[in-house]
Structure formats: structure tokens, C-alpha cells
Design a protein around this motif. Structure first.
Motif, PDB file in Angstrom:
ATOM      1  N   PHE A  40     -68.504 129.402  13.207  1.00 53.10           N
ATOM      2  CA  PHE A  40     -67.453 130.330  12.823  1.00 53.10           C
ATOM      3  C   PHE A  40     -66.668 130.854  14.016  1.00 53.10           C
ATOM      4  O   PHE A  40     -65.832 131.740  13.865  1.00 53.10           O
ATOM      5  CB  PHE A  40     -68.048 131.502  12.031  1.00 53.10           C
ATOM      6  CG  PHE A  40     -68.321 131.176  10.593  1.00 53.10           C
ATOM      7  CD1 PHE A  40     -67.325 131.294   9.641  1.00 53.10           C
ATOM      8  CD2 PHE A  40     -69.561 130.723  10.206  1.00 53.10           C
ATOM      9  CE1 PHE A  40     -67.565 130.984   8.313  1.00 53.10           C
ATOM     10  CE2 PHE A  40     -69.822 130.402   8.884  1.00 53.10           C
ATOM     11  CZ  PHE A  40     -68.818 130.531   7.934  1.00 53.10           C
ATOM     12  N   ILE A  71     -67.522 132.767  16.369  1.00 53.75           N
ATOM     13  CA  ILE A  71     -67.780 134.197  16.592  1.00 53.75           C
ATOM     14  C   ILE A  71     -68.429 134.327  17.962  1.00 53.75           C
ATOM     15  O   ILE A  71     -69.602 134.004  18.138  1.00 53.75           O
ATOM     16  CB  ILE A  71     -68.697 134.776  15.492  1.00 53.75           C
ATOM     17  CG1 ILE A  71     -68.046 134.609  14.113  1.00 53.75           C
ATOM     18  CG2 ILE A  71     -68.995 136.248  15.761  1.00 53.75           C
ATOM     19  CD1 ILE A  71     -68.939 135.016  12.951  1.00 53.75           C
ATOM     20  N   MET A  81     -62.153 138.901  11.497  1.00 53.62           N
ATOM     21  CA  MET A  81     -63.455 138.654  12.106  1.00 53.62           C
ATOM     22  C   MET A  81     -64.579 139.264  11.268  1.00 53.62           C
ATOM     23  O   MET A  81     -65.676 138.697  11.176  1.00 53.62           O
ATOM     24  CB  MET A  81     -63.485 139.210  13.528  1.00 53.62           C
ATOM     25  CG  MET A  81     -64.686 138.752  14.350  1.00 53.62           C
ATOM     26  SD  MET A  81     -64.861 136.938  14.454  1.00 53.62           S
ATOM     27  CE  MET A  81     -63.409 136.525  15.440  1.00 53.62           C
ATOM     28  N   LYS A 132     -64.548 139.368   8.055  1.00 55.32           N
ATOM     29  CA  LYS A 132     -64.753 138.427   6.950  1.00 55.32           C
ATOM     30  C   LYS A 132     -65.511 137.195   7.434  1.00 55.32           C
ATOM     31  O   LYS A 132     -66.399 136.688   6.732  1.00 55.32           O
ATOM     32  CB  LYS A 132     -63.404 138.043   6.342  1.00 55.32           C
ATOM     33  CG  LYS A 132     -63.501 137.095   5.154  1.00 55.32           C
ATOM     34  CD  LYS A 132     -64.402 137.590   4.038  1.00 55.32           C
ATOM     35  CE  LYS A 132     -63.831 138.744   3.265  1.00 55.32           C
ATOM     36  NZ  LYS A 132     -62.782 138.421   2.314  1.00 55.32           N
ATOM     37  N   ARG A 133     -65.195 136.701   8.632  1.00 57.85           N
ATOM     38  CA  ARG A 133     -65.959 135.571   9.190  1.00 57.85           C
ATOM     39  C   ARG A 133     -67.444 135.918   9.275  1.00 57.85           C
ATOM     40  O   ARG A 133     -68.312 135.111   8.937  1.00 57.85           O
ATOM     41  CB  ARG A 133     -65.454 135.215  10.589  1.00 57.85           C
ATOM     42  CG  ARG A 133     -64.124 134.532  10.639  1.00 57.85           C
ATOM     43  CD  ARG A 133     -63.932 133.901  11.997  1.00 57.85           C
ATOM     44  NE  ARG A 133     -62.541 133.602  12.283  1.00 57.85           N
ATOM     45  CZ  ARG A 133     -62.130 132.785  13.218  1.00 57.85           C
ATOM     46  NH1 ARG A 133     -63.032 132.176  13.985  1.00 57.85           N
ATOM     47  NH2 ARG A 133     -60.850 132.555  13.424  1.00 57.85           N
ATOM     48  N   ALA A 139     -70.525 134.175   7.417  1.00 59.93           N
ATOM     49  CA  ALA A 139     -71.609 133.638   8.244  1.00 59.93           C
ATOM     50  C   ALA A 139     -72.960 134.175   7.792  1.00 59.93           C
ATOM     51  O   ALA A 139     -73.964 133.438   7.767  1.00 59.93           O
ATOM     52  CB  ALA A 139     -71.362 133.986   9.716  1.00 59.93           C
ATOM     53  N   THR A 194     -61.402 134.126   1.106  1.00 62.25           N
ATOM     54  CA  THR A 194     -60.217 133.936   1.943  1.00 62.25           C
ATOM     55  C   THR A 194     -59.351 135.193   2.071  1.00 62.25           C
ATOM     56  O   THR A 194     -58.407 135.203   2.857  1.00 62.25           O
ATOM     57  CB  THR A 194     -59.350 132.780   1.391  1.00 62.25           C
ATOM     58  OG1 THR A 194     -58.966 133.069   0.049  1.00 62.25           O
ATOM     59  CG2 THR A 194     -60.119 131.467   1.431  1.00 62.25           C
ATOM     60  N   LEU A 214     -58.970 136.806   5.578  1.00 65.02           N
ATOM     61  CA  LEU A 214     -59.428 135.811   6.550  1.00 65.02           C
ATOM     62  C   LEU A 214     -58.220 135.220   7.254  1.00 65.02           C
ATOM     63  O   LEU A 214     -57.227 134.849   6.613  1.00 65.02           O
ATOM     64  CB  LEU A 214     -60.226 134.717   5.839  1.00 65.02           C
ATOM     65  CG  LEU A 214     -61.069 133.781   6.705  1.00 65.02           C
ATOM     66  CD1 LEU A 214     -62.083 134.572   7.525  1.00 65.02           C
ATOM     67  CD2 LEU A 214     -61.780 132.760   5.819  1.00 65.02           C
ATOM     68  N   GLY A 233     -59.765 130.926  10.410  1.00 63.76           N
ATOM     69  CA  GLY A 233     -60.986 131.169   9.655  1.00 63.76           C
ATOM     70  C   GLY A 233     -60.988 130.460   8.312  1.00 63.76           C
ATOM     71  O   GLY A 233     -62.033 129.986   7.849  1.00 63.76           O
ATOM     72  N   PHE A 253     -63.692 127.841   7.081  1.00 61.99           N
ATOM     73  CA  PHE A 253     -64.406 128.049   5.821  1.00 61.99           C
ATOM     74  C   PHE A 253     -64.390 126.792   4.963  1.00 61.99           C
ATOM     75  O   PHE A 253     -65.427 126.358   4.440  1.00 61.99           O
ATOM     76  CB  PHE A 253     -63.789 129.223   5.062  1.00 61.99           C
ATOM     77  CG  PHE A 253     -64.370 129.427   3.688  1.00 61.99           C
ATOM     78  CD1 PHE A 253     -65.660 129.888   3.522  1.00 61.99           C
ATOM     79  CD2 PHE A 253     -63.619 129.121   2.555  1.00 61.99           C
ATOM     80  CE1 PHE A 253     -66.204 130.060   2.254  1.00 61.99           C
ATOM     81  CE2 PHE A 253     -64.149 129.295   1.290  1.00 61.99           C
ATOM     82  CZ  PHE A 253     -65.444 129.759   1.133  1.00 61.99           C
TER      83      PHE A 253
END
Length: 294
Positions: free
Chosen positions: A116, A118, A132, A134-135, A139, A155, A158, A162, A166
Motif C-alpha cells: 500500500f 505506506i 492515507m 483509507k489506505r 491494509a 474508494t 482514496l 491508492g 486497491f
């Protein structure tokens, strides 16, 4: 894999939904569609065991989750529209908390963070952008490598990168034979990846069909430098089809038109089209149509 049987949910005298029964098989992506307030998030919460149902059963591999909550903990991963992270803890500490609950390895968590993208893992959750956050929520659903994955409006908020990540991960999860439910009101987005469409409206399932039976050819669209001439030709040639001349295009009812023959016809009359394509019914079309009768 996952089965709901006659699920009913009431808040006091308010009936959210009733008789919600469906199955999701391994390797299947089900799009759960409905307007805001249709009960999509509530239904996912019931499946995940975080919301009590009024009546009905949730089964995993034929076993009732109400009698064995470990079935949920070991098999279900969920991303909620509103995440429940600790605002003053870092990304790493928040996700470590979920990993410890599922006895998930540090390597597995690191792999998810990498997928992702991150990277600022020591940053507080409260300081993250909406994208971030939402990511991170998506995750967290993957922690523990669950067999069943529930994504609630994934979404929304996002960022574009991202969203691409996804969709790539959803394809990977499908190849690993995961059972996946994605709820959304963004109809066009979700239709691209779903195998099956379930519509919920006014407390009931009104459609539960494979995508190919829901999204079908609707119009042939022609864009041309010779709009009026093309329209006159097609109106006469395809008299059984409804042919409409609009501002920038001509639309014809699809009715199994042979696209190659149509193109040859236009070219043979010195009316080559700039664009010639099929426009499918959208999920919104189907949703609007079904609501007339329910």
C-alpha cells in the motif's frame, strides 16, 4: 464459503432490512450496491460480528458464527467506512495492535505496508491525510491473511494512486481464491471488478445476478463528421431500431447489431465514423429501473 440466511436488523421500530440471504464463494467478488442508508455498512458489520443482528444466521463453511466467534476472527477481514484507529498512536502501533490480535507476523505486516506504499509508519494516525487513512484501513483488513474480505466504500476518500493499488490487490486476492464483498454507491467503479451484483433497496435484495446479466449492451454510439447524412442512412437501414440524432452523436438500440457490418455500411457510403462503440447499461440504469417497481 460465506452464507447469510434470513438476516434481519431492526433499531427499535425501524426496520433496516429483512430476509437478506446470499452466498459468496471462494474466488468471487460480490458488489453490494445500495443508496446511502440502505444498510450496507450494517450488513457488513453483522457479518464481521461487530453489530448484533435481530434475526438470522451467518455461516462460514457451513458453521454458524454466533456459536463460534473464532470463525470470524480467523476468517474475516473488514475495512469499515469509518475506521476505528487510535488517533494518537502511530501507523505502526495501530497496525501492530491488529496484528497481535490475529497473531500475524511482522514480516506479513511489513509486506502489507509495502503493497500500500505506506512508508511514514511512525506518523500519528491523526496527522494522516484522508487518503492515507483509507489506505491504512484497507491494509488492516488484510492482516491475518483472512479467507473472507469485506470492504465498505473502499474508494471514498482514496487518492488516485491508492485506487489503482486497491484494484491491483483485489485482483491478487481473487487469484488467491478469497471471498470478497465490496459495498459501494459508486456504481461505475465497482462494476469494473465485480463478478456478481447484489442490490439492496428498501430493506430487501432486489437483484442478485452475475454481472454479465446485469450490465448488457444498450446502445451503439456513432460520432462522425457526417452526422445528418449518417443519421438518414441508419434510420432507413435499421428501421426496427430506435435511431436518435443527438448533439454530438447518434445512438441506436443495440439489438444484436453487427458492428463490423455497420462500420462497412458507413464507409461504403463515404461516411466513415470517427468513433463507433457499444455503450452498456450501467448499474445506475438498472437501479433506477428496478426502483420503479419496488
Amino acid at each position: 464459503m460465506l452464507k447469510t440466511v434470513a438476516i434481519k436488523k431492526k433499531y427499535g421500530n425501524f426496520l433496516v432490512f429483512e430476509d437478506i440471504s446470499f452466498e459468496v464463494n471462494k474466488g468471487e467478488i460480490v458488489a453490494l450496491i445500495g443508496r446511502n442508508g440502505a444498510g450496507k455498512s450494517t450488513l457488513l458489520g453483522i457479518i464481521a460480528g461487530s453489530i448484533n443482528k435481530t434475526y438470522g444466521h451467518v455461516l462460514i463453511e457451513g458453521r454458524d458464527t454466533a456459536k463460534n466467534f473464532d470463525l470470524i476472527r480467523s476468517n474475516v477481514g473488514i475495512q469499515l467506512e469509518k475506521s476505528a484507529f487510535y488517533p494518537h498512536l502511530s501507523i505502526r502501533n495501530n497496525l501492530n495492535f491488529f496484528s497481535n490480535l490475529k497473531n500475524f507476523s511482522n514480516k506479513g505486516l511489513n509486506d502489507i505496508l509495502e503493497k500500500f506504499a505506506i512508508h511514514e509508519i511512525n506518523k500519528k494516525f491523526s496527522d494522516l491525510s484522508q487518503g492515507m487513512k483509507k489506505r491504512m484501513a484497507i491494509a488492516s483488513a488484510l492482516i491475518g491473511d483472512p479467507a473472507i474480505l469485506l470492504f465498505d466504500e473502499p474508494t471514498v476518500n482514496l487518492d488516485p494512486e491508492g485506487i489503482f493499488i486497491f484494484y491491483d490487490i483485489i485482483k491478487e486476492l481473487k487469484s488467491k481464491r478469497k471471498a470478497i464483498i465490496i459495498s459501494s454507491h459508486l456504481l461505475t467503479d465497482i462494476s469494473n471488478i465485480a463478478d456478481r451484483i447484489i442490490f439492496i433497496d428498501r430493506g430487501k435484495i432486489i437483484i442478485d445476478l452475475p454481472k454479465y446479466r446485469v450490465i448488457i449492451p444498450k446502445y451503439v454510439v456513432i460520432r462522425s463528421n457526417y452526422m445528418k447524412e449518417s443519421y438518414e442512412l441508419l434510420k432507413n437501414k435499421y428501421s426496427d431500431n430506435c435511431v436518435l440524432l443527438q448533439i454530438n452523436e447518434i445512438k441506436m438500440d443495440y439489438k444484436n447489431i453487427n458492428m463490423e457490418e455497420l462500420n462497412k455500411l458507413l464507409v461504403s457510403h463515404d461516411l466513415p465514423p470517427k468513433e463507433l462503440f457499444i455503450e452498456n447499461t450501467t448499474l445506475k440504469d438498472i437501479f433506477d429501473e428496478t426502483r420503479k417497481y419496488h
